[in-house]
Scaffold this motif. Structure first.
Motif, PDB file in Angstrom:
ATOM      1  N   PHE A 138      43.909 -35.189  56.951  1.00 50.50           N
ATOM      2  CA  PHE A 138      42.544 -34.884  56.523  1.00 50.50           C
ATOM      3  C   PHE A 138      42.109 -33.625  57.265  1.00 50.50           C
ATOM      4  O   PHE A 138      42.100 -33.583  58.493  1.00 50.50           O
ATOM      5  CB  PHE A 138      41.626 -36.069  56.827  1.00 50.50           C
ATOM      6  N   TYR A 139      41.743 -32.600  56.499  1.00 52.01           N
ATOM      7  CA  TYR A 139      41.349 -31.304  57.058  1.00 52.01           C
ATOM      8  C   TYR A 139      39.828 -31.177  56.942  1.00 52.01           C
ATOM      9  O   TYR A 139      39.291 -30.974  55.846  1.00 52.01           O
ATOM     10  CB  TYR A 139      42.039 -30.178  56.302  1.00 52.01           C
ATOM     11  N   LEU A 140      39.143 -31.311  58.064  1.00 52.06           N
ATOM     12  CA  LEU A 140      37.685 -31.271  58.093  1.00 52.06           C
ATOM     13  C   LEU A 140      37.238 -29.951  58.704  1.00 52.06           C
ATOM     14  O   LEU A 140      37.443 -29.695  59.888  1.00 52.06           O
ATOM     15  CB  LEU A 140      37.141 -32.453  58.897  1.00 52.06           C
ATOM     16  N   ALA A 141      36.651 -29.104  57.878  1.00 50.39           N
ATOM     17  CA  ALA A 141      36.218 -27.776  58.320  1.00 50.39           C
ATOM     18  C   ALA A 141      34.702 -27.687  58.240  1.00 50.39           C
ATOM     19  O   ALA A 141      34.109 -27.937  57.186  1.00 50.39           O
ATOM     20  CB  ALA A 141      36.861 -26.702  57.443  1.00 50.39           C
ATOM     21  N   ASP A 142      34.076 -27.332  59.344  1.00 54.57           N
ATOM     22  CA  ASP A 142      32.619 -27.318  59.427  1.00 54.57           C
ATOM     23  C   ASP A 142      32.207 -26.317  60.518  1.00 54.57           C
ATOM     24  O   ASP A 142      33.031 -25.951  61.369  1.00 54.57           O
ATOM     25  CB  ASP A 142      32.103 -28.720  59.784  1.00 54.57           C
ATOM     26  N   PRO A 143      30.957 -25.905  60.536  1.00 52.28           N
ATOM     27  CA  PRO A 143      30.511 -25.067  61.647  1.00 52.28           C
ATOM     28  C   PRO A 143      30.653 -25.791  62.984  1.00 52.28           C
ATOM     29  O   PRO A 143      30.343 -26.983  63.087  1.00 52.28           O
ATOM     30  CB  PRO A 143      29.033 -24.813  61.316  1.00 52.28           C
ATOM     31  N   GLY A 144      31.128 -25.071  63.981  1.00 53.02           N
ATOM     32  CA  GLY A 144      31.226 -25.614  65.335  1.00 53.02           C
ATOM     33  C   GLY A 144      30.173 -24.956  66.198  1.00 53.02           C
ATOM     34  O   GLY A 144      30.469 -24.027  66.954  1.00 53.02           O
ATOM     35  N   LEU A 145      28.958 -25.428  66.077  1.00 52.72           N
ATOM     36  CA  LEU A 145      27.821 -24.767  66.731  1.00 52.72           C
ATOM     37  C   LEU A 145      27.776 -25.066  68.230  1.00 52.72           C
ATOM     38  O   LEU A 145      28.071 -26.187  68.652  1.00 52.72           O
ATOM     39  CB  LEU A 145      26.516 -25.227  66.085  1.00 52.72           C
ATOM     40  N   PRO A 146      27.383 -24.083  69.051  1.00 55.54           N
ATOM     41  CA  PRO A 146      27.194 -24.327  70.487  1.00 55.54           C
ATOM     42  C   PRO A 146      26.080 -25.346  70.727  1.00 55.54           C
ATOM     43  O   PRO A 146      25.262 -25.630  69.829  1.00 55.54           O
ATOM     44  CB  PRO A 146      26.811 -22.951  71.028  1.00 55.54           C
ATOM     45  N   GLY A 147      26.035 -25.880  71.935  1.00 56.66           N
ATOM     46  CA  GLY A 147      25.145 -26.995  72.257  1.00 56.66           C
ATOM     47  C   GLY A 147      23.681 -26.810  71.911  1.00 56.66           C
ATOM     48  O   GLY A 147      23.100 -27.619  71.186  1.00 56.66           O
ATOM     49  N   ASN A 154      19.742 -29.733  64.522  1.00 53.19           N
ATOM     50  CA  ASN A 154      19.689 -31.166  64.213  1.00 53.19           C
ATOM     51  C   ASN A 154      18.270 -31.711  64.349  1.00 53.19           C
ATOM     52  O   ASN A 154      17.855 -32.586  63.585  1.00 53.19           O
ATOM     53  CB  ASN A 154      20.647 -31.940  65.124  1.00 53.19           C
ATOM     54  N   THR A 155      17.520 -31.188  65.298  1.00 52.59           N
ATOM     55  CA  THR A 155      16.120 -31.599  65.457  1.00 52.59           C
ATOM     56  C   THR A 155      15.300 -31.180  64.245  1.00 52.59           C
ATOM     57  O   THR A 155      14.495 -31.963  63.720  1.00 52.59           O
ATOM     58  CB  THR A 155      15.515 -30.985  66.736  1.00 52.59           C
ATOM     59  N   VAL A 156      15.519 -29.955  63.779  1.00 52.50           N
ATOM     60  CA  VAL A 156      14.807 -29.472  62.584  1.00 52.50           C
ATOM     61  C   VAL A 156      15.165 -30.325  61.367  1.00 52.50           C
ATOM     62  O   VAL A 156      14.289 -30.677  60.559  1.00 52.50           O
ATOM     63  CB  VAL A 156      15.150 -27.988  62.327  1.00 52.50           C
ATOM     64  N   PHE A 166      24.966 -31.879  62.325  1.00 52.45           N
ATOM     65  CA  PHE A 166      26.077 -31.104  62.847  1.00 52.45           C
ATOM     66  C   PHE A 166      26.620 -31.820  64.084  1.00 52.45           C
ATOM     67  O   PHE A 166      25.854 -32.240  64.954  1.00 52.45           O
ATOM     68  CB  PHE A 166      25.630 -29.689  63.212  1.00 52.45           C
ATOM     69  N   ASN A 167      27.949 -31.941  64.159  1.00 53.56           N
ATOM     70  CA  ASN A 167      28.592 -32.738  65.200  1.00 53.56           C
ATOM     71  C   ASN A 167      29.468 -31.900  66.118  1.00 53.56           C
ATOM     72  O   ASN A 167      29.988 -30.855  65.723  1.00 53.56           O
ATOM     73  CB  ASN A 167      29.473 -33.815  64.551  1.00 53.56           C
ATOM     74  N   THR A 168      29.679 -32.419  67.312  1.00 53.30           N
ATOM     75  CA  THR A 168      30.688 -31.858  68.202  1.00 53.30           C
ATOM     76  C   THR A 168      32.058 -32.385  67.769  1.00 53.30           C
ATOM     77  O   THR A 168      32.167 -33.349  67.002  1.00 53.30           O
ATOM     78  CB  THR A 168      30.442 -32.270  69.651  1.00 53.30           C
ATOM     79  N   ILE A 169      33.105 -31.764  68.284  1.00 51.73           N
ATOM     80  CA  ILE A 169      34.459 -32.242  67.996  1.00 51.73           C
ATOM     81  C   ILE A 169      34.628 -33.673  68.493  1.00 51.73           C
ATOM     82  O   ILE A 169      35.227 -34.519  67.817  1.00 51.73           O
ATOM     83  CB  ILE A 169      35.493 -31.321  68.658  1.00 51.73           C
ATOM     84  N   GLN A 170      34.074 -33.962  69.660  1.00 50.09           N
ATOM     85  CA  GLN A 170      34.195 -35.307  70.223  1.00 50.09           C
ATOM     86  C   GLN A 170      33.464 -36.343  69.351  1.00 50.09           C
ATOM     87  O   GLN A 170      33.972 -37.456  69.158  1.00 50.09           O
ATOM     88  CB  GLN A 170      33.626 -35.334  71.645  1.00 50.09           C
ATOM     89  N   GLU A 171      32.309 -35.982  68.828  1.00 48.03           N
ATOM     90  CA  GLU A 171      31.581 -36.894  67.946  1.00 48.03           C
ATOM     91  C   GLU A 171      32.362 -37.160  66.660  1.00 48.03           C
ATOM     92  O   GLU A 171      32.435 -38.308  66.196  1.00 48.03           O
ATOM     93  CB  GLU A 171      30.206 -36.320  67.611  1.00 48.03           C
TER      94      GLU A 171
END
Length: 202
Positions: A138-147, A154-156, A166-171
């Motif tokens: 499974f190839y999951l490609a998404d923005p990897g936004l800084p913290g 995500n708050t907005v 938007f998730n971190t790699i760990q999430e």
């Protein structure tokens, strides 16, 4: 009715016919290229692109290898564009958490610039695992936004009652691991990240 049912979904309906030429399509170009260059394909592999949009990834993968391609999306106008671009493939309108496919149908699944839009990411992970063959990728490609930017965006999203996160790699790893999809590789290109997960045999 769940909280997710009350959230508003971000729609691309009015821009489907010009999506590829406008900002979203051009912005996604780098991640499309990353997926196309990374994915391992064999002739006649069954490939599903989830959130297929206008069919760009499916078309590029079919140019790379003779695949048996499928796509799903919830936007009717996007589906029509994808069918024109990939007339030999099967494109369906359905929710990513409830697809019409049988268990272990696909050799590989892709989701490009789509995961952050999904209303129930855990339910999607369960469904992706169900329809992916054991040993499939499974190839999951998404923005990897800084913290900080990720937290702000995500708050907005929450404040405006929109669907997505938007998730971190760990999430992402923790979302998919309970369903037997294990992180194997992470590739990055600027603000984009490609996470390659493999369905392990039980």
């Amino acid at each position: 009715m769940s909280t997710a049912d009350n959230k508003r979904d971000f729609k691309f309906t009015e821009r489907a016919s010009v999506y590829d030429e406008q900002f979203e399509g051009k912005f996604s170009e780098k991640i499309y290229r990353l997926v196309t260059e990374t994915i391992t394909l064999s002739p006649n592999d069954k490939i599903l692109d989830i959130g297929c949009g206008t069919g760009t990834i499916l078309k590029r993968l079919s140019d790379k290898c003779n695949i048996d391609g499928y796509g799903i999306d919830i936007e009717e106008e996007m589906i029509q564009q994808a069918k024109q671009k990939c007339p030999q493939m099967q494109i369906f309108k359905c929710d990513c958490t409830n697809t019409p496919f049988e268990d272990e149908t696909f050799d590989s699944i892709t989701a490009c610039m789509a995961f952050h839009h999904f209303h129930d990411q855990n339910a999607f992970a369960r469904e992706a695992s169900r329809i992916l063959k054991a040993g499939g990728k499974f190839y999951l490609a998404d923005p990897g936004l800084p913290g900080i930017p990720r937290t702000v965006i995500n708050t907005v999203i929450n404040v405006h009652n929109l669907v997505g996160k938007f998730n971190t790699i760990q999430e992402i790893e923790q979302i998919f691991k309970p369903y037997g999809l294990i992180k194997k590789e992470v590739l990055k290109d600027g603000l984009f990240q490609l996470i390659v997960l493999e369905k392990v045999s039980e």
